[in-house]
Structures are given as structure tokens and as C-alpha cells.
Design a protein around this motif. Sequence first.
Motif, PDB file in Angstrom:
ATOM      1  N   ALA A   1       0.825  -1.183  -0.115  1.00  0.00           N
ATOM      2  CA  ALA A   1       0.059   0.026   0.040  1.00  0.00           C
ATOM      3  C   ALA A   1       0.941   1.324   0.103  1.00  0.00           C
ATOM      4  O   ALA A   1       0.546   2.150  -0.863  1.00  0.00           O
ATOM      5  N   GLU A   2       2.056   1.180   0.931  1.00  0.00           N
ATOM      6  CA  GLU A   2       2.712   2.312   0.665  1.00  0.00           C
ATOM      7  C   GLU A   2       3.484   2.553  -0.435  1.00  0.00           C
ATOM      8  O   GLU A   2       3.775   3.660  -0.941  1.00  0.00           O
ATOM      9  N   GLY A   3       3.773   1.637  -1.081  1.00  0.00           N
ATOM     10  CA  GLY A   3       4.577   1.547  -2.641  1.00  0.00           C
ATOM     11  C   GLY A   3       3.638   2.099  -3.526  1.00  0.00           C
ATOM     12  O   GLY A   3       3.915   2.890  -4.419  1.00  0.00           O
ATOM     13  N   LEU A   4       2.442   1.639  -3.446  1.00  0.00           N
ATOM     14  CA  LEU A   4       1.364   2.174  -4.620  1.00  0.00           C
ATOM     15  C   LEU A   4       1.182   3.681  -4.138  1.00  0.00           C
ATOM     16  O   LEU A   4       1.139   4.266  -5.096  1.00  0.00           O
ATOM     17  N   LEU A   5       0.990   4.094  -2.997  1.00  0.00           N
ATOM     18  CA  LEU A   5       0.795   5.453  -2.963  1.00  0.00           C
ATOM     19  C   LEU A   5       2.284   6.358  -3.110  1.00  0.00           C
ATOM     20  O   LEU A   5       1.915   7.419  -3.799  1.00  0.00           O
ATOM     21  N   LEU A   6       3.133   5.764  -2.832  1.00  0.00           N
ATOM     22  CA  LEU A   6       4.462   6.481  -3.314  1.00  0.00           C
ATOM     23  C   LEU A   6       4.437   6.660  -4.854  1.00  0.00           C
ATOM     24  O   LEU A   6       4.623   7.696  -5.256  1.00  0.00           O
ATOM     25  N   ALA A   7       4.170   5.533  -5.535  1.00  0.00           N
ATOM     26  CA  ALA A   7       4.275   5.605  -6.978  1.00  0.00           C
ATOM     27  C   ALA A   7       3.157   6.591  -7.611  1.00  0.00           C
ATOM     28  O   ALA A   7       3.264   7.362  -8.612  1.00  0.00           O
ATOM     29  N   LEU A   8       1.730   6.669  -6.841  1.00  0.00           N
ATOM     30  CA  LEU A   8       0.732   7.307  -7.289  1.00  0.00           C
ATOM     31  C   LEU A   8       1.095   8.857  -7.255  1.00  0.00           C
ATOM     32  O   LEU A   8       0.714   9.793  -8.021  1.00  0.00           O
ATOM     33  N   THR A   9       1.851   9.345  -6.028  1.00  0.00           N
ATOM     34  CA  THR A   9       2.228  10.702  -5.731  1.00  0.00           C
ATOM     35  C   THR A   9       3.380  10.926  -6.697  1.00  0.00           C
ATOM     36  O   THR A   9       3.169  12.073  -7.244  1.00  0.00           O
ATOM     37  N   GLY A  10       4.072  10.309  -7.101  1.00  0.00           N
ATOM     38  CA  GLY A  10       5.054  10.378  -8.274  1.00  0.00           C
ATOM     39  C   GLY A  10       4.335  10.783  -9.457  1.00  0.00           C
ATOM     40  O   GLY A  10       4.779  11.578 -10.259  1.00  0.00           O
ATOM     41  N   LEU A  11       3.680   9.889  -9.986  1.00  0.00           N
ATOM     42  CA  LEU A  11       2.820  10.276 -11.109  1.00  0.00           C
ATOM     43  C   LEU A  11       1.918  11.462 -11.082  1.00  0.00           C
ATOM     44  O   LEU A  11       1.937  12.377 -12.071  1.00  0.00           O
ATOM     45  N   PHE A  12       1.371  11.675 -10.126  1.00  0.00           N
ATOM     46  CA  PHE A  12       0.641  12.892  -9.784  1.00  0.00           C
ATOM     47  C   PHE A  12       1.587  14.146 -10.116  1.00  0.00           C
ATOM     48  O   PHE A  12       0.988  15.264 -10.839  1.00  0.00           O
ATOM     49  N   LEU A  13       2.610  14.251  -9.442  1.00  0.00           N
ATOM     50  CA  LEU A  13       3.449  15.187  -9.526  1.00  0.00           C
ATOM     51  C   LEU A  13       4.091  15.432 -10.927  1.00  0.00           C
ATOM     52  O   LEU A  13       4.244  16.807 -11.469  1.00  0.00           O
ATOM     53  N   CYS A  14       4.326  14.414 -11.583  1.00  0.00           N
ATOM     54  CA  CYS A  14       4.697  14.496 -12.911  1.00  0.00           C
ATOM     55  C   CYS A  14       3.737  15.117 -13.800  1.00  0.00           C
ATOM     56  O   CYS A  14       4.052  15.762 -14.782  1.00  0.00           O
ATOM     57  N   ALA A  15       2.610  14.815 -13.633  1.00  0.00           N
ATOM     58  CA  ALA A  15       1.461  15.195 -14.340  1.00  0.00           C
ATOM     59  C   ALA A  15       1.312  16.738 -14.129  1.00  0.00           C
ATOM     60  O   ALA A  15       0.984  17.496 -15.209  1.00  0.00           O
TER      61      ALA A  15
END
Length: 122
Positions: free
Chosen positions: A9-23
Motif C-alpha cells: 500500500a505504501e509503495g502504491l501510494l508513493l508511485a501514485l504521488t510521483g505520477l501526480f507530480l509528474c502530471a
Amino acid sequence: MMTGKLSKAEGLLLALTGLFLCALLALAGRDRARLAENGAETEVSVPQEAFLPEAAPLDLNRATAEDLTALPGIGEALAERIVAYRTEHGPFSSPEELMEVSGIGEAKYAGLKDRVTVDPGS
């Protein structure tokens, strides 16, 4: 006890946060490019007359230092010099005489000439 590993869950949240910032960065870059293409300015200078109310010209021979500070570009010190000049030399004979006051040159006078007057009876 913490082992230093991320849960799924933490890894998924970290990956989604990274994608959001890139967007967000991509959108900001796209917006800047569109503004540059359209020639849009990000800063606009507004002439002082656009936001100052229309007022009757100020009589230089009757105005107090406080009255004079309402004029564009006239601070307290310059207003005091105008009053001191008038006290020392007598009433202004024309608005152009304002350029005799230290700190008022042609450029500053050009911004004031439509806002000041001299009443011949004052």
C-alpha cells in the motif's frame, strides 16, 4: 519493529504521488508554452489614471502637504518641499513653476501637470 521495507500500500501510494507530480509538471509546462505561443503577457502595467478617480486639479497655492501627497509620485518629503518653496518664494505663478522645487523635474511634472493648477486669486 520497522524493517525498512515498504508495504504494498505504501509503495502504491508513493508511485501514485510521483505520477501526480509528474502530471502537474507536464501541465504547467504546457500552459507556459501556450502562453508563449499566444504572446500573452504575464505582467500588465496599468496607467495610474486607470485606477485613480477623476478629481478637480489641486491648487498649488492652497494645498496642504497632506493634500499634495494624494498626487501621484508625491510623498511626504516632497510635499513638504513644495510647501516650503511656496512659503519662501511666495505663491506659485504657474503650474510649471513646480519644476523649481528640488525633486520635480520634467518627467515628474509631466505626470502632474493635468492634476495641478494655480488660482490667480490665491
